[in-house]
Design a protein around this motif. Structure first.
Motif, PDB file in Angstrom:
ATOM      1  N   PHE A  11     -10.725  28.400   5.355  1.00 22.65           N
ATOM      2  CA  PHE A  11     -10.286  29.407   4.171  1.00 22.65           C
ATOM      3  C   PHE A  11      -8.613  30.405   4.689  1.00 22.65           C
ATOM      4  CE2 PHE A  11     -12.459  26.003   2.871  1.00 22.65           C
ATOM      5  CZ  PHE A  11     -11.600  25.519   2.074  1.00 22.65           C
ATOM      6  N   ASP A  12      -7.105  30.018   4.814  1.00 25.71           N
ATOM      7  CA  ASP A  12      -6.605  31.670   5.100  1.00 25.71           C
ATOM      8  C   ASP A  12      -5.436  31.596   4.042  1.00 25.71           C
ATOM      9  OD1 ASP A  12      -7.820  31.506   7.485  1.00 25.71           O
ATOM     10  OD2 ASP A  12      -6.097  31.510   8.398  1.00 25.71           O
ATOM     11  N   VAL A  13      -5.029  33.085   4.577  1.00 15.36           N
ATOM     12  CA  VAL A  13      -4.085  33.098   2.617  1.00 15.36           C
ATOM     13  C   VAL A  13      -2.453  33.978   4.154  1.00 15.36           C
ATOM     14  CG1 VAL A  13      -3.102  34.285   1.290  1.00 15.36           C
ATOM     15  CG2 VAL A  13      -5.084  33.191   0.936  1.00 15.36           C
ATOM     16  N   ILE A  14      -1.419  33.700   3.695  1.00 13.94           N
ATOM     17  CA  ILE A  14      -0.616  33.720   4.802  1.00 13.94           C
ATOM     18  C   ILE A  14       0.544  34.602   3.623  1.00 13.94           C
ATOM     19  CG2 ILE A  14       0.921  33.841   5.937  1.00 13.94           C
ATOM     20  CD1 ILE A  14      -0.257  30.848   7.255  1.00 13.94           C
ATOM     21  N   ARG A  63      -3.150  28.484   2.894  1.00 16.13           N
ATOM     22  CA  ARG A  63      -2.555  28.987   0.945  1.00 16.13           C
ATOM     23  C   ARG A  63      -1.423  29.918   1.256  1.00 16.13           C
ATOM     24  NH1 ARG A  63      -3.088  32.141  -4.046  1.00 16.13           N
ATOM     25  NH2 ARG A  63      -5.290  33.318  -2.935  1.00 16.13           N
ATOM     26  N   TRP A  64       0.155  30.372   0.874  1.00 18.57           N
ATOM     27  CA  TRP A  64       1.233  30.909   0.937  1.00 18.57           C
ATOM     28  C   TRP A  64       1.466  31.330  -0.392  1.00 18.57           C
ATOM     29  CZ3 TRP A  64       4.203  31.417   5.382  1.00 18.57           C
ATOM     30  CH2 TRP A  64       4.260  30.333   6.104  1.00 18.57           C
ATOM     31  N   LEU A  65       1.407  32.535  -0.109  1.00 19.48           N
ATOM     32  CA  LEU A  65       1.462  33.185  -1.263  1.00 19.48           C
ATOM     33  C   LEU A  65       3.225  33.840  -2.011  1.00 19.48           C
ATOM     34  CD1 LEU A  65      -0.975  36.711  -0.431  1.00 19.48           C
ATOM     35  CD2 LEU A  65      -1.423  34.656  -2.089  1.00 19.48           C
ATOM     36  N   SER A  66       3.389  33.631  -3.374  1.00 20.06           N
ATOM     37  CA  SER A  66       4.463  33.556  -3.183  1.00 20.06           C
ATOM     38  C   SER A  66       5.051  34.994  -3.011  1.00 20.06           C
ATOM     39  CB  SER A  66       4.562  33.018  -4.505  1.00 20.06           C
ATOM     40  OG  SER A  66       3.892  33.340  -5.489  1.00 20.06           O
TER      41      SER A  66
END
Length: 67
Positions: A11-14, A63-66
């Motif tokens: 699980f990665d966060v962008i 998951r893309w951060l806003s």
């Protein structure tokens, strides 16, 4: 009924704008009942979408951060 082979999910966060990407965890997951790897998954209360399967066979969700 036989249980489907598990798969490795990362699980990665962008960050907003896609400038930074970092991994927040990896775990073994169960496949769908038809043996497919799910296109979305929940991890630590957040929804992630399947991005790619890497050369080692790890399914990477993002998951893309806003802003």
């Amino acid at each position: 009924m036989d249980r489907e082979e598990p798969y490795a999910a990362q699980f990665d966060v962008i960050s907003a704008g896609g400038r930074r990407r970092f991994s927040v965890g990896t775990e073994s997951r169960d496949r769908d009942s038809d043996g497919a790897i799910p296109t979305e998954a929940w991890f630590q209360g957040e929804e992630y979408r399947l991005d790619v399967e890497d050369d080692d066979g790890v399914s990477i969700y993002v998951r893309w951060l806003s802003e």
